[in-house]
Structure formats: structure tokens, C-alpha cells
Design a protein around this motif. Sequence first.
Motif, PDB file in Angstrom:
ATOM      1  N   PHE A  68      67.280  50.977  55.555  1.00 10.95           N
ATOM      2  CA  PHE A  68      68.472  50.770  54.756  1.00 10.95           C
ATOM      3  C   PHE A  68      67.937  49.410  53.814  1.00 10.95           C
ATOM      4  CE2 PHE A  68      72.016  51.426  58.090  1.00 10.95           C
ATOM      5  CZ  PHE A  68      71.603  52.855  58.259  1.00 10.95           C
ATOM      6  N   THR A  69      68.641  49.204  52.760  1.00 11.00           N
ATOM      7  CA  THR A  69      68.430  48.340  51.800  1.00 11.00           C
ATOM      8  C   THR A  69      69.937  47.607  51.246  1.00 11.00           C
ATOM      9  OG1 THR A  69      66.372  49.417  50.885  1.00 11.00           O
ATOM     10  CG2 THR A  69      67.432  47.671  49.550  1.00 11.00           C
ATOM     11  N   ILE A  70      69.829  46.238  51.575  1.00 15.37           N
ATOM     12  CA  ILE A  70      71.214  45.634  50.955  1.00 15.37           C
ATOM     13  C   ILE A  70      70.803  45.059  49.533  1.00 15.37           C
ATOM     14  CG2 ILE A  70      70.573  43.492  52.094  1.00 15.37           C
ATOM     15  CD1 ILE A  70      73.325  42.967  52.555  1.00 15.37           C
ATOM     16  N   SER A  71      71.658  44.830  48.841  1.00 12.77           N
ATOM     17  CA  SER A  71      71.723  44.513  47.227  1.00 12.77           C
ATOM     18  C   SER A  71      73.095  43.997  46.799  1.00 12.77           C
ATOM     19  CB  SER A  71      70.747  45.357  46.670  1.00 12.77           C
ATOM     20  OG  SER A  71      71.839  46.647  46.186  1.00 12.77           O
ATOM     21  N   ARG A  72      73.085  43.169  45.805  1.00 12.54           N
ATOM     22  CA  ARG A  72      74.111  42.714  45.144  1.00 12.54           C
ATOM     23  C   ARG A  72      74.011  42.696  43.853  1.00 12.54           C
ATOM     24  NH1 ARG A  72      75.263  37.340  47.815  1.00 12.54           N
ATOM     25  NH2 ARG A  72      76.748  36.888  46.133  1.00 12.54           N
ATOM     26  N   ASP A  73      75.224  42.828  42.904  1.00 14.79           N
ATOM     27  CA  ASP A  73      75.291  42.845  41.695  1.00 14.79           C
ATOM     28  C   ASP A  73      76.646  41.639  41.388  1.00 14.79           C
ATOM     29  OD1 ASP A  73      75.822  43.094  39.007  1.00 14.79           O
ATOM     30  OD2 ASP A  73      75.599  45.061  39.125  1.00 14.79           O
ATOM     31  N   THR A  78      79.925  42.767  43.620  1.00 14.15           N
ATOM     32  CA  THR A  78      79.735  44.138  44.449  1.00 14.15           C
ATOM     33  C   THR A  78      78.268  43.937  45.389  1.00 14.15           C
ATOM     34  OG1 THR A  78      81.161  45.510  43.236  1.00 14.15           O
ATOM     35  CG2 THR A  78      79.727  46.712  44.867  1.00 14.15           C
ATOM     36  N   VAL A  79      78.684  44.231  46.569  1.00 18.94           N
ATOM     37  CA  VAL A  79      77.322  44.351  47.319  1.00 18.94           C
ATOM     38  C   VAL A  79      77.162  45.773  47.809  1.00 18.94           C
ATOM     39  CG1 VAL A  79      78.511  43.606  49.666  1.00 18.94           C
ATOM     40  CG2 VAL A  79      76.272  43.107  49.573  1.00 18.94           C
ATOM     41  N   TYR A  80      76.002  46.326  48.123  1.00 20.09           N
ATOM     42  CA  TYR A  80      75.546  47.654  48.402  1.00 20.09           C
ATOM     43  C   TYR A  80      74.798  47.547  49.756  1.00 20.09           C
ATOM     44  CZ  TYR A  80      76.861  47.980  43.359  1.00 20.09           C
ATOM     45  OH  TYR A  80      77.617  48.016  42.252  1.00 20.09           O
ATOM     46  N   LEU A  81      75.034  48.760  50.339  1.00 19.20           N
ATOM     47  CA  LEU A  81      74.138  49.048  51.519  1.00 19.20           C
ATOM     48  C   LEU A  81      73.369  50.620  51.114  1.00 19.20           C
ATOM     49  CD1 LEU A  81      72.840  48.095  54.002  1.00 19.20           C
ATOM     50  CD2 LEU A  81      74.591  49.120  55.164  1.00 19.20           C
ATOM     51  N   GLN A  82      72.305  50.681  50.983  1.00 18.58           N
ATOM     52  CA  GLN A  82      71.799  52.082  50.628  1.00 18.58           C
ATOM     53  C   GLN A  82      71.113  52.202  52.006  1.00 18.58           C
ATOM     54  OE1 GLN A  82      71.638  54.165  47.758  1.00 18.58           O
ATOM     55  NE2 GLN A  82      70.583  55.644  49.339  1.00 18.58           N
ATOM     56  N   MET A  83      71.480  53.543  52.406  1.00 18.49           N
ATOM     57  CA  MET A  83      71.431  53.997  53.825  1.00 18.49           C
ATOM     58  C   MET A  83      70.415  55.333  53.668  1.00 18.49           C
ATOM     59  SD  MET A  83      74.436  53.144  56.196  1.00 18.49           S
ATOM     60  CE  MET A  83      75.643  54.220  55.123  1.00 18.49           C
ATOM     61  N   ASN A  84      69.231  55.375  54.194  1.00 18.39           N
ATOM     62  CA  ASN A  84      68.310  56.670  54.037  1.00 18.39           C
ATOM     63  C   ASN A  84      68.105  57.015  55.303  1.00 18.39           C
ATOM     64  OD1 ASN A  84      68.609  56.282  51.128  1.00 18.39           O
ATOM     65  ND2 ASN A  84      66.752  54.940  51.186  1.00 18.39           N
ATOM     66  N   SER A  85      67.370  58.253  55.432  1.00 17.75           N
ATOM     67  CA  SER A  85      66.936  58.728  56.548  1.00 17.75           C
ATOM     68  C   SER A  85      68.068  58.239  57.788  1.00 17.75           C
ATOM     69  CB  SER A  85      65.647  58.080  57.084  1.00 17.75           C
ATOM     70  OG  SER A  85      64.564  58.183  56.081  1.00 17.75           O
ATOM     71  N   LEU A  86      69.212  58.594  57.596  1.00 16.47           N
ATOM     72  CA  LEU A  86      70.255  58.413  58.618  1.00 16.47           C
ATOM     73  C   LEU A  86      70.176  59.183  59.729  1.00 16.47           C
ATOM     74  CD1 LEU A  86      73.175  58.210  56.183  1.00 16.47           C
ATOM     75  CD2 LEU A  86      72.780  56.400  57.630  1.00 16.47           C
ATOM     76  N   LYS A  87      70.392  58.601  60.572  1.00 14.81           N
ATOM     77  CA  LYS A  87      70.506  59.235  62.281  1.00 14.81           C
ATOM     78  C   LYS A  87      71.645  59.175  63.011  1.00 14.81           C
ATOM     79  CE  LYS A  87      65.922  56.683  63.008  1.00 14.81           C
ATOM     80  NZ  LYS A  87      65.118  55.900  63.620  1.00 14.81           N
ATOM     81  N   PRO A  88      71.853  59.907  63.840  1.00 14.79           N
ATOM     82  CA  PRO A  88      73.178  60.278  64.468  1.00 14.79           C
ATOM     83  C   PRO A  88      73.529  58.749  65.152  1.00 14.79           C
ATOM     84  CG  PRO A  88      72.029  62.119  64.966  1.00 14.79           C
ATOM     85  CD  PRO A  88      71.231  61.301  64.186  1.00 14.79           C
ATOM     86  N   GLU A  89      72.458  58.135  65.581  1.00  9.66           N
ATOM     87  CA  GLU A  89      73.188  56.750  66.093  1.00  9.66           C
ATOM     88  C   GLU A  89      73.621  55.689  65.023  1.00  9.66           C
ATOM     89  OE1 GLU A  89      70.216  58.359  66.601  1.00  9.66           O
ATOM     90  OE2 GLU A  89      68.269  57.271  66.828  1.00  9.66           O
ATOM     91  N   ASP A  90      73.490  55.962  63.842  1.00  5.10           N
ATOM     92  CA  ASP A  90      74.029  55.235  62.695  1.00  5.10           C
ATOM     93  C   ASP A  90      75.527  55.448  62.810  1.00  5.10           C
ATOM     94  OD1 ASP A  90      71.075  55.748  60.785  1.00  5.10           O
ATOM     95  OD2 ASP A  90      71.303  53.987  62.009  1.00  5.10           O
TER      96      ASP A  90
END
Length: 124
Positions: A68-73, A78-90
Motif C-alpha cells: 500500500f502507498t499513501i499520498s496526498r495532493d 485529497t489523500v489517496y491509498l493505493q492498494m496493490n497485491s490485495l489479499k482476502p484479509e484486507d
Amino acid sequence: QVQLVESGGGLVQAGGSLRLSCAASGRTFSSIALAWFRQAPGKEREFVAAINWNGLNTVYADSVKGRFTISRDNAKNTVYLQMNSLKPEDTAVYYCAARELGVVTIHHARYDYWGQGTQVTVSS
């Protein structure tokens, strides 16, 4: 006062990606710290990621580090959360939080404002 509205949740297969957004209004956005928390059914709310007022300091939970990567503009409030390689436990409801003191913390009680949440479901 700060109002927070999350978007971008949904249903995704394991291994997939989603990007959450949180639009803020009210107080000066560029001076506040922001974070994402999540809560799965029957579990406590847990810290996911946080970013300080200028975006130069970020903190992640061990469970999402490297995925996951958090970023802001600050120009778009706005703040973002990029979520990659997601798992069922997410799978959880993801909440955006704001703190008037612009430094990061992992403790949910130290955040002053909360959004309504957005559901993320990861299927196996």
C-alpha cells in the motif's frame, strides 16, 4: 472542522489493486495529518497508513508495508491509498481520518475527524 468523504472501494479479486480517495473540506488541508484505518467485521479498528502535513513522512502498518502507498495532493485537498497485491484479509471498511496536529500517529484516538468509510472486499 474538517469534512472527509471516501470513495474508491469495491470488490476485487486477490492480487488485484484499488485506489481509495478521501476528499477533505473545511479547515486548511495542507496543515493537517491524514491517515487510513480499517475495520473488519468483529475486529477492532486498525491503523493502515498515515502521512504528515507536507507529505514527507509516511508510516505504514507491517501488514500492508510494500503493498500500500499513501499520498496526498494538497492542491486537490485529497489523500489517496493505493492498494496493490490485495489479499482476502484486507477486506474491511476503510476510514479516512484527519488530525489538526500535522504529525503522524498510529493511534486512532488522536485523530480529530473521520469519514463515513468505504467498503473494500477482496475475494479469493
